[in-house]
Design a protein around this motif. Structure first.
Motif, PDB file in Angstrom:
ATOM      1  N   UNK A  61       0.855  -1.023   0.140  1.00 44.55           N
ATOM      2  CA  UNK A  61      -0.058   0.342   0.215  1.00 44.55           C
ATOM      3  C   UNK A  61       1.108   1.001  -0.191  1.00 44.55           C
ATOM      4  N   UNK A  62       1.462   1.384   0.484  1.00 46.47           N
ATOM      5  CA  UNK A  62       3.296   2.908   0.712  1.00 46.47           C
ATOM      6  C   UNK A  62       3.348   2.805  -0.621  1.00 46.47           C
ATOM      7  N   UNK A  63       3.497   1.359  -0.819  1.00 51.03           N
ATOM      8  CA  UNK A  63       4.923   1.186  -2.239  1.00 51.03           C
ATOM      9  C   UNK A  63       3.960   1.934  -3.662  1.00 51.03           C
ATOM     10  N   UNK A  64       2.166   1.794  -3.366  1.00 53.27           N
ATOM     11  CA  UNK A  64       1.644   1.714  -4.262  1.00 53.27           C
ATOM     12  C   UNK A  64       1.544   3.406  -4.450  1.00 53.27           C
ATOM     13  N   UNK A  71     -10.589   8.161  -8.757  1.00 51.57           N
ATOM     14  CA  UNK A  71      -9.364   7.503  -7.736  1.00 51.57           C
ATOM     15  C   UNK A  71      -9.543   6.274  -8.355  1.00 51.57           C
ATOM     16  N   UNK A  72      -7.962   5.636  -7.831  1.00 50.35           N
ATOM     17  CA  UNK A  72      -7.929   4.358  -9.214  1.00 50.35           C
ATOM     18  C   UNK A  72      -8.301   3.413  -7.903  1.00 50.35           C
ATOM     19  N   UNK A  73      -8.599   2.394  -8.197  1.00 54.35           N
ATOM     20  CA  UNK A  73      -9.280   1.170  -8.021  1.00 54.35           C
ATOM     21  C   UNK A  73      -7.848   0.070  -7.726  1.00 54.35           C
ATOM     22  N   UNK A  74      -7.662  -0.529  -6.617  1.00 52.01           N
ATOM     23  CA  UNK A  74      -6.301  -0.788  -6.253  1.00 52.01           C
ATOM     24  C   UNK A  74      -6.576  -2.890  -5.300  1.00 52.01           C
ATOM     25  N   UNK A  75      -5.508  -3.088  -6.304  1.00 59.34           N
ATOM     26  CA  UNK A  75      -5.815  -4.718  -5.257  1.00 59.34           C
ATOM     27  C   UNK A  75      -4.612  -5.754  -5.397  1.00 59.34           C
ATOM     28  N   UNK A  76      -5.130  -6.785  -4.214  1.00 58.96           N
ATOM     29  CA  UNK A  76      -3.562  -7.340  -3.855  1.00 58.96           C
ATOM     30  C   UNK A  76      -3.980  -8.818  -3.948  1.00 58.96           C
ATOM     31  N   UNK A  77      -4.740  -9.060  -3.021  1.00 54.39           N
ATOM     32  CA  UNK A  77      -5.587 -10.683  -2.688  1.00 54.39           C
ATOM     33  C   UNK A  77      -6.650 -10.197  -1.995  1.00 54.39           C
ATOM     34  N   UNK A  78      -7.521 -11.938  -2.213  1.00 55.35           N
ATOM     35  CA  UNK A  78      -8.965 -11.469  -1.761  1.00 55.35           C
ATOM     36  C   UNK A  78      -8.505 -12.834  -0.782  1.00 55.35           C
ATOM     37  N   UNK A  79      -9.255 -12.680   0.426  1.00 57.88           N
ATOM     38  CA  UNK A  79      -9.463 -14.191   1.360  1.00 57.88           C
ATOM     39  C   UNK A  79     -10.446 -13.586   2.587  1.00 57.88           C
ATOM     40  N   UNK A  80     -10.785 -15.135   2.544  1.00 57.13           N
ATOM     41  CA  UNK A  80     -12.215 -15.046   3.738  1.00 57.13           C
ATOM     42  C   UNK A  80     -10.589 -15.458   5.293  1.00 57.13           C
ATOM     43  N   UNK A  81     -11.801 -15.576   6.999  1.00 57.92           N
ATOM     44  CA  UNK A  81     -11.511 -15.135   7.990  1.00 57.92           C
ATOM     45  C   UNK A  81     -11.040 -16.841   7.843  1.00 57.92           C
ATOM     46  N   UNK A  93       0.220   3.347 -14.336  1.00 58.33           N
ATOM     47  CA  UNK A  93       1.390   3.646 -13.617  1.00 58.33           C
ATOM     48  C   UNK A  93       1.571   2.323 -13.267  1.00 58.33           C
ATOM     49  N   UNK A  94       1.593   1.069 -13.747  1.00 52.83           N
ATOM     50  CA  UNK A  94       2.377  -0.253 -13.209  1.00 52.83           C
ATOM     51  C   UNK A  94       2.025  -0.455 -12.151  1.00 52.83           C
ATOM     52  N   UNK A  95       1.270  -0.566 -11.229  1.00 51.22           N
ATOM     53  CA  UNK A  95       0.645  -0.975 -10.559  1.00 51.22           C
ATOM     54  C   UNK A  95       1.185  -2.646  -9.888  1.00 51.22           C
TER      55      UNK A  95
END
Ligand SMILES: NC(=O)c1ccc[n+]([C@@H]2O[C@H](COP(=O)([O-])OP(=O)(O)OC[C@H]3O[C@@H](n4cnc5c(N)ncnc54)[C@H](O)[C@@H]3O)[C@@H](O)[C@H]2O)c1
Length: 313
Positions: free
Chosen positions: A216-219, A236-246, A289-291
């Protein structure tokens, strides 16, 4: 050396406390001013600032010749739902003060964090696209969506350069979470390390988009340093990395702490989570921007459990 002077609002929070360190590394210790409504005795470059006080913001900008603002101060989703009037005041008046001062002082760039909370029950739940229906049902999501609209308006009508991402739930070991619906994914690691058990306020199969704080900080900094003419999204740009459940975080923790256990007592935050996307499509951010995220669930779990020290709890 840089000629920028950066002001960070809400700097004592989960994101601010890490973002300020990263910005100081890039721009120099003296060139990044942290501010918050809460005192910070350990920071010599710090100003007390209630973001609803536009005059104080004006004074700080003028005194320090501020050239960029990272505007983080806000109430988060859980806290906002408990006090909608205060959430609206801080999230909207605060942003409005930042925008007006941006125009008045010719601030070159502003960062405003939005959230996946801008999506709602009629947004696609899986791989939610950059442009789609946004019908938030939480007061927090309503305030962030309005904020995106204000950012777009100022960029189009007042020639400002306000940049924004829709953060997913953010996870870090340095600071505890600040009252959001994704907080469980922070607390679970602290409890795993300290007590080897956790009671979760969301149901076991609740999938939400998440991100590890270093990503998040780097992005955030990458977006702010990107060339303006590559940026096609004006709100505002959509940003994502992963998706998970508890349940999946639990399984990931059990690979390292086999006797860790979890039980579930869903509260009012379940309804907020149910209205949000399960995963996000960030292909526009990647193209513009190469996210690209660097952490997946297991890599994050390893890093969290290695770095949490019980004195921090
Ligand atoms: N953490 C997440 O998962 C997440 C996800 C999406 C968006 N965001 C957004 O990112 C920003 C920062 O989030 P965070 O997780 O660091 O939140 P946080 O709650 O940890 O920190 C917010 C900070 O704002 C300060 N604050 C509150 N009212 C203020 C006021 N009136 N004037 C000045 N400061 C005030 C608080 O003291 C706190 O230090 C917020 O705008 C939030 O909506 C966060």
């Amino acid at each position: 050396m840089t000629s920028e002077t950066i002001l960070v609002t809400g700097a004592n929070g989960q994101i601010g406390s890490e973002l300020v360190l990263a910005l100081r590394k890039n721009y120099g210790e003296d060139n990044v001013i942290a501010s918050d409504i809460r005192e910070n005795d350990t920071d010599s470059r710090f100003e007390i600032l209630d973001i609803t006080d536009g005059n104080k913001l004006h004074e700080i900008i003028q005194k320090n010749k501020v050239t960029q603002i990272y505007h983080l101060a806000a109430l988060l989703s859980g806290t906002s739902e408990k006090n909608p009037a205060l959430a609206w005041k801080i999230n909207m008046e605060g942003l409005f003060n930042v925008l007006e001062n941006t125009v008045q002082h010719n601030i070159s760039k502003v960062f405003f964090p939005s959230s996946i909370a801008v999506f709602g029950p009629n947004s696609p739940k899986i791989n939610t696209p950059q442009f789609c229906n946004t019908d938030p049902t939480s007061i927090y999501g309503i305030s962030k969506l309005a904020g995106e609209g204000w950012a777009r308006y100022y960029n189009l009508k007042k020639n400002t350069d306000i940049r924004s991402v829709r953060y997913p739930g953010l996870i870090s070991y340095k600071t505890k979470a600040g009252g959001g619906t994704t907080d469980y994914a922070v607390d679970i690691y602290f409890e795993a390390k300290e007590n080897k058990k956790y009671t979760c306020f969301l149901e076991e199969n609740t999938y939400l988009p998440m991100m590890y704080m270093p990503d998040a900080i780097r992005g955030t900094i990458d977006l702010m340093e990107a060339s303006k003419n590559t940026l096609t999204v004006k709100d505002s740009y959509n940003l994502s990395a992963m998706s998970f459940s508890p349940k999946e975080v639990c399984a990931s923790i059990q690979k390292i702490i086999p006797d860790f256990s979890i039980d579930y007592q869903p509260d009012f935050r379940q309804a907020i989570a149910n209205s949000w996307p399960q995963s996000i499509d960030a292909s526009v951010a990647s193209a513009d921007w190469n996210w690209k995220p660097q952490f997946d669930l297991d890599k994050m779990t390893e890093d969290m459990l290695k770095n949490i020290v019980i004195e921090n709890v």
